[in-house]
Design a protein around this motif. Structure first.
Motif, PDB file in Angstrom:
ATOM      1  N   MET A   1      38.335  40.777  36.851  1.00  0.00           N
ATOM      2  CA  MET A   1      38.926  41.362  38.254  1.00  0.00           C
ATOM      3  C   MET A   1      37.574  41.461  38.946  1.00  0.00           C
ATOM      4  SD  MET A   1      42.062  43.642  37.270  1.00  0.00           S
ATOM      5  CE  MET A   1      43.112  43.758  38.409  1.00  0.00           C
ATOM      6  N   THR A   2      37.436  41.216  39.891  1.00  0.00           N
ATOM      7  CA  THR A   2      36.319  41.541  40.862  1.00  0.00           C
ATOM      8  C   THR A   2      36.743  42.246  42.236  1.00  0.00           C
ATOM      9  OG1 THR A   2      36.566  39.276  41.944  1.00  0.00           O
ATOM     10  CG2 THR A   2      34.782  39.646  39.792  1.00  0.00           C
ATOM     11  N   GLY A   3      36.011  42.680  42.857  1.00  0.00           N
ATOM     12  CA  GLY A   3      36.184  42.947  44.143  1.00  0.00           C
ATOM     13  C   GLY A   3      37.006  44.507  44.228  1.00  0.00           C
ATOM     14  N   ARG A   4      37.819  44.780  45.153  1.00  0.00           N
ATOM     15  CA  ARG A   4      38.439  45.790  45.467  1.00  0.00           C
ATOM     16  C   ARG A   4      39.340  46.344  44.447  1.00  0.00           C
ATOM     17  NH1 ARG A   4      42.229  46.115  50.748  1.00  0.00           N
ATOM     18  NH2 ARG A   4      43.455  45.189  49.163  1.00  0.00           N
ATOM     19  N   ILE A   5      39.899  45.639  43.697  1.00  0.00           N
ATOM     20  CA  ILE A   5      40.780  46.113  42.582  1.00  0.00           C
ATOM     21  C   ILE A   5      40.068  46.498  41.610  1.00  0.00           C
ATOM     22  CG2 ILE A   5      42.508  45.665  40.788  1.00  0.00           C
ATOM     23  CD1 ILE A   5      43.538  43.521  42.931  1.00  0.00           C
ATOM     24  N   GLU A   6      38.954  45.981  41.100  1.00  0.00           N
ATOM     25  CA  GLU A   6      38.262  46.506  40.038  1.00  0.00           C
ATOM     26  C   GLU A   6      37.562  47.778  40.478  1.00  0.00           C
ATOM     27  OE1 GLU A   6      34.314  44.464  38.738  1.00  0.00           O
ATOM     28  OE2 GLU A   6      35.876  43.851  37.050  1.00  0.00           O
TER      29      GLU A   6
END
Length: 85
Positions: A1-6
């Protein structure tokens, strides 16, 4: 998971483990089109399965911890279903 969620999970102090293997004879997730259905997740910690009944042998704080552990397992399965994304 990358980005905002991570990033948001990291802010909350949540580190997703690898998706737990099924504890019984079931499929942990099924993907149908753009939907992922996750099932069979339980609450467990380093000591194994978290058992108890709120108000009987488990207080609200312990129940919240068990629910959080189950939610983290759900998210880990969703990540696995989506190929880590």
């Amino acid at each position: 998971m990358t980005g905002r969620i991570e990033a948001r999970l990291a802010e909350l102090g949540v580190n997703l483990p690898d998706a737990p293997a099924p504890a019984a004879n079931y499929v942990p997730f099924v993907q149908v089109g753009d939907l992922v259905f996750v099932s069979g997740q339980i609450s467990q910690d380093a000591n194994g399965l978290i058992k108890g009944r709120l108000g009987a042998d488990m207080d609200a704080a312990a129940g919240a911890t068990a629910a959080r552990r189950c939610g983290i397992s759900l998210l880990a399965q969703a990540r696995a279903a989506c190929g880590g994304d």
